[in-house]
Motif scaffolding. Structure first.
Motif, short mmCIF file in Angstrom:
data_model
loop_
_atom_site.label_atom_id
_atom_site.label_comp_id
_atom_site.label_asym_id
_atom_site.label_seq_id
_atom_site.Cartn_x
_atom_site.Cartn_y
_atom_site.Cartn_z
N ILE A 211 3.17 -17.28 3.60
CA ILE A 211 4.18 -16.68 5.02
C ILE A 211 5.13 -15.74 4.35
O ILE A 211 5.46 -14.76 4.93
CB ILE A 211 4.58 -17.79 6.19
N THR A 212 5.82 -16.31 3.46
CA THR A 212 6.68 -15.38 2.72
C THR A 212 6.29 -13.91 1.99
O THR A 212 7.24 -13.03 1.98
CB THR A 212 7.49 -16.04 1.95
N SER A 213 5.08 -13.81 2.10
CA SER A 213 4.41 -12.49 1.29
C SER A 213 4.32 -11.53 2.10
O SER A 213 3.99 -10.30 1.87
CB SER A 213 3.04 -12.86 0.72
N HIS A 214 4.51 -11.80 3.58
CA HIS A 214 4.34 -10.65 4.73
C HIS A 214 5.63 -9.94 4.56
O HIS A 214 6.37 -10.19 5.66
CB HIS A 214 3.75 -11.14 5.92
N THR A 215 5.82 -8.76 3.83
CA THR A 215 7.04 -8.32 3.87
C THR A 215 7.49 -7.76 5.20
O THR A 215 8.67 -7.90 5.76
CB THR A 215 7.18 -7.09 2.78
N LYS A 216 6.73 -6.82 5.87
CA LYS A 216 7.19 -6.02 6.94
C LYS A 216 7.49 -7.04 8.25
O LYS A 216 8.30 -6.85 9.08
CB LYS A 216 6.17 -5.24 7.30
N HIS A 244 17.13 -6.16 4.28
CA HIS A 244 16.62 -4.98 3.80
C HIS A 244 16.22 -4.94 2.22
O HIS A 244 15.22 -4.37 1.52
CB HIS A 244 17.42 -3.61 4.06
N TYR A 245 17.45 -5.42 1.31
CA TYR A 245 17.24 -5.55 0.10
C TYR A 245 15.83 -6.51 -0.12
O TYR A 245 15.28 -6.13 -1.36
CB TYR A 245 18.43 -6.19 -0.63
N GLU A 246 15.86 -7.56 0.43
CA GLU A 246 14.70 -8.30 0.10
C GLU A 246 13.24 -7.44 0.24
O GLU A 246 12.30 -8.06 -0.54
CB GLU A 246 14.82 -9.58 0.90
N ALA A 247 13.27 -6.71 1.52
CA ALA A 247 12.08 -6.21 1.80
C ALA A 247 11.86 -5.20 0.57
O ALA A 247 10.58 -4.92 0.14
CB ALA A 247 12.16 -5.76 3.08
N ILE A 248 12.72 -4.51 0.11
CA ILE A 248 12.76 -3.32 -0.77
C ILE A 248 12.06 -4.07 -2.26
O ILE A 248 11.29 -3.60 -2.86
CB ILE A 248 14.23 -2.66 -0.94
N GLN A 254 5.31 -5.73 -5.30
CA GLN A 254 4.24 -5.46 -5.05
C GLN A 254 3.67 -4.13 -5.61
O GLN A 254 2.35 -3.78 -4.82
CB GLN A 254 3.92 -5.59 -3.50
N GLU A 255 4.20 -3.45 -6.16
CA GLU A 255 4.01 -1.83 -6.37
C GLU A 255 3.66 -1.15 -5.27
O GLU A 255 2.64 -0.16 -5.31
CB GLU A 255 2.87 -1.97 -7.48
N ARG A 256 4.52 -1.30 -4.34
CA ARG A 256 4.44 -0.17 -3.08
C ARG A 256 5.84 0.53 -2.92
O ARG A 256 6.35 0.33 -2.01
CB ARG A 256 4.07 -1.31 -1.82
N PRO A 257 5.81 1.33 -3.61
CA PRO A 257 7.01 1.99 -3.80
C PRO A 257 7.39 2.95 -2.50
O PRO A 257 8.46 3.15 -1.94
CB PRO A 257 6.98 3.26 -4.85
N GLY A 258 6.37 3.37 -1.69
CA GLY A 258 6.43 4.12 -0.63
C GLY A 258 6.89 3.17 0.46
O GLY A 258 7.69 3.63 1.21
N ALA A 259 6.60 2.07 0.76
CA ALA A 259 6.98 0.83 1.46
C ALA A 259 8.35 0.50 1.21
O ALA A 259 9.40 0.61 2.35
CB ALA A 259 6.05 -0.42 1.65
N ALA A 260 8.78 0.50 0.11
CA ALA A 260 10.27 0.38 -0.52
C ALA A 260 11.33 1.48 0.00
O ALA A 260 12.28 1.38 0.82
CB ALA A 260 10.33 0.29 -1.87
N LEU A 261 10.86 2.71 -0.10
CA LEU A 261 11.49 3.90 0.47
C LEU A 261 11.63 3.78 1.92
O LEU A 261 12.71 4.09 2.59
CB LEU A 261 10.72 5.18 0.24
N VAL A 262 10.88 3.42 2.78
CA VAL A 262 10.63 3.23 4.27
C VAL A 262 11.81 2.20 4.61
O VAL A 262 12.52 2.73 5.40
CB VAL A 262 9.31 2.79 4.85
N TYR A 263 11.65 1.17 3.98
CA TYR A 263 12.70 0.17 4.16
C TYR A 263 14.16 0.69 3.93
O TYR A 263 15.06 0.14 4.62
CB TYR A 263 12.36 -1.09 3.47
N LEU A 264 14.22 1.41 2.85
CA LEU A 264 15.51 1.83 2.34
C LEU A 264 16.18 3.02 3.42
O LEU A 264 17.42 2.83 3.75
CB LEU A 264 15.57 2.55 1.06
N LEU A 265 15.37 3.63 3.91
CA LEU A 265 15.71 4.74 4.89
C LEU A 265 15.99 4.22 6.10
O LEU A 265 16.53 4.69 6.97
CB LEU A 265 14.63 5.81 4.80
N SER A 266 15.54 2.97 6.41
CA SER A 266 15.56 2.61 8.04
C SER A 266 16.79 1.66 7.77
O SER A 266 17.66 1.33 9.06
CB SER A 266 14.62 1.50 8.06
N LEU A 267 17.57 1.40 6.82
CA LEU A 267 18.86 0.44 6.77
C LEU A 267 19.89 1.19 7.49
O LEU A 267 20.83 0.60 8.26
CB LEU A 267 19.04 0.48 5.27
#
Length: 283
Positions: A211-216, A244-248, A254-267
């Protein structure tokens, strides 16, 4: 003091025996174990049932229900439990033999409502000590420290059943982090004494489908919980940044830099929204 072990299980046929074996090996035996199979289709129910003869006299109740999520499975088990104390164990984790004995000794010594401890996180061949006790002791106010850093591992927790029921149990509308929400509900009263000790008594197995692997999903639920339980505005800001840091970090791992950027911009938007939101609670 009677103890009920609570085990929610979903597609855990490969691991439920390991979890139950760790309960059977306890130096202090619980009164009962309640496994709730949450709609598995892999033989989890049968695997748990087949272990009854190996529990060394401990009563095992296995309950099946349609898939409703971990919170609902735990609530079902709690409602069925007869023990004064609830000890939580996930179906893919395991306890060391002294877990219940050490927990109850600490509870009696310090007159606790809830007790927890450190654990080993296992991912593949890698084992990592997670020092929950250090976070507990670092905070002047343990509740504010818990809110900020979320240092209670569910498979390490032993808590009074009546306190869990009084708090309303697990929030089944939360897809994840229901456990963090419940501990905050149980411990929000200043008279609620809890403790985390540097004993390593649980082995937590990290799996790709955990369950902890579902980042969003975890971020969304964590933000709901942050708004619900904030002791103060500064704590709320800290918690928003932390989740947000945990999600980034998870996205980068998980090698998903695009998702990391989305979480950073939403902060910044989340922080700004919190400034205008009223109703922060105080402990």
């Amino acid at each position: 003091m009677s103890i009920s072990v609570i085990i929610p299980a979903y597609k855990a046929a490969a691991t439920i025996e390991r979890a139950l074996r760790s309960v059977a090996s306890q130096t202090l035996k619980p009164g009962e174990v309640i496994v709730v199979d949450d709609g598995s289709d892999d033989g989890t129910f049968e695997a748990a049932e087949n272990f009854k003869s190996q529990l060394d006299g401990i009563d095992l109740k296995v309950i099946g229900q349609p898939n409703q999520g971990a919170g609902a499975a735990r609530n079902r088990a709690i409602n069925e439990a007869s023990g004064t104390w609830l000890a939580f164990l996930d179906a893919d984790d395991e306890w060391l033999p002294e877990k219940l004995s050490a927990s109850m000794q600490a509870i009696e010594k310090h007159e606790l409502l809830l007790f927890a401890h450190n654990y080993i996180a296992i991912q593949g061949a890698k084992e990592t000590l997670v020092d929950c006790a250090a976070r507990y002791h670092a905070a002047a106010d343990p509740f504010r420290g818990l809110y900020r850093k979320g240092y209670l591992a569910t498979s390490s927790v032993v808590v009074r059943r009546d306190a869990v029921l009084a708090a309303g149990g697990f929030d089944e509308t939360l897809a994840t982090a229901q456990d963090f929400d419940l501990w905050l509900k149980v411990l929000k009263n200043k008279d609620a004494v809890f403790r985390v000790e540097p004993l390593v008594l649980t082995r937590y197995h990290v799996t790709p489908g955990s369950i902890t692997s579902h980042t969003k999903r975890r971020l969304d639920c964590s933000l709901r919980i942050a708004r619900r339980h904030a002791p103060g505005r500064q704590d709320h800001f800290y918690r928003i940044i932390a989740v947000h840091y945990e999600a980034i970090s998870a996205s980068l791992n998980q090698e998903r830099p695009g998702a990391a950027l989305v979480y950073l911009l939403s902060l910044p938007g989340c922080l700004l929204a919190s400034i205008f939101r009223n109703g922060n609670s105080s402990r």
